[in-house]
Motif scaffolding. Structure first.
Motif, PDB file in Angstrom:
ATOM      1  N   GLN A 113       0.827  -1.193   0.000  1.00  0.00           N
ATOM      2  CA  GLN A 113       0.000   0.000   0.000  1.00  0.00           C
ATOM      3  C   GLN A 113       0.867   1.250   0.000  1.00  0.00           C
ATOM      4  O   GLN A 113       0.533   2.246   0.612  1.00  0.00           O
ATOM      5  N   ASN A 116       2.690   4.560  -1.558  1.00  0.00           N
ATOM      6  CA  ASN A 116       2.373   5.602  -2.535  1.00  0.00           C
ATOM      7  C   ASN A 116       3.683   6.055  -3.165  1.00  0.00           C
ATOM      8  O   ASN A 116       4.720   6.075  -2.513  1.00  0.00           O
ATOM      9  N   SER A 159      -1.208  10.024  -8.569  1.00  0.00           N
ATOM     10  CA  SER A 159      -2.468   9.433  -8.119  1.00  0.00           C
ATOM     11  C   SER A 159      -2.437   7.904  -8.075  1.00  0.00           C
ATOM     12  O   SER A 159      -3.421   7.284  -7.674  1.00  0.00           O
ATOM     13  N   HIS A 168      -1.758   4.259  -6.677  1.00  0.00           N
ATOM     14  CA  HIS A 168      -1.686   3.736  -5.319  1.00  0.00           C
ATOM     15  C   HIS A 168      -1.364   2.250  -5.284  1.00  0.00           C
ATOM     16  O   HIS A 168      -0.742   1.796  -4.351  1.00  0.00           O
TER      17      HIS A 168
END
Length: 126
Positions: free
Chosen positions: A22, A24, A68, A70
């Motif tokens: 998870q 970024n 954007s 992820h």
């Protein structure tokens, strides 16, 4: 005392595994970018095509998609494209991409969601 230690260890392990996958990407500020260049990697050809400087529209599209994204996972792959972002502070960031997946420094890959994202980016900037 032992039960408290085990509970704490299990909680820490659960938090660690919950955070895996998870990540970024390290964001890119459009105002910091001087230019973005894409290189097509031809592993079997002796003559590679010249790199292409992306237009402002393509650069913004790349940065917006990168910032954007992820979904991440560890991947090993042979890149079709190399991208270099030249920043105004005279530093640069380098990326490796194939189809819709891209990675920067490590093998942590981010999915851009569009299967031929980088093929289109290459073709748009002839």
């Amino acid at each position: 005392m032992m039960t408290l230690q085990k509970t704490l260890q299990i909680t820490i392990l659960c938090l660690f595994f919950a955070s895996c996958g998870q990540l970024n990407p390290n964001p890119i500020a459009i105002n910091d970018v001087d230019s973005l260049v894409i290189y097509y990697h031809f592993p079997d050809d002796t003559v590679a095509p010249p790199p292409r400087k992306l237009s402002l529209i393509s650069t913004k599209k790349f940065i917006d998609t990168w910032n954007s994204s992820h979904d991440s996972e560890q991947r090993k792959y042979y890149p079709n494209y190399f991208l270099t972002i030249y920043l105004k502070n005279k530093t640069q960031r380098e990326f490796r991409a194939t189809e819709q997946v891209i990675k920067e420094q490590t093998d942590e890959s981010f999915d851009f969601g569009e299967k031929d994202f980088f093929d289109k980016l290459w073709e748009e900037n002839k």
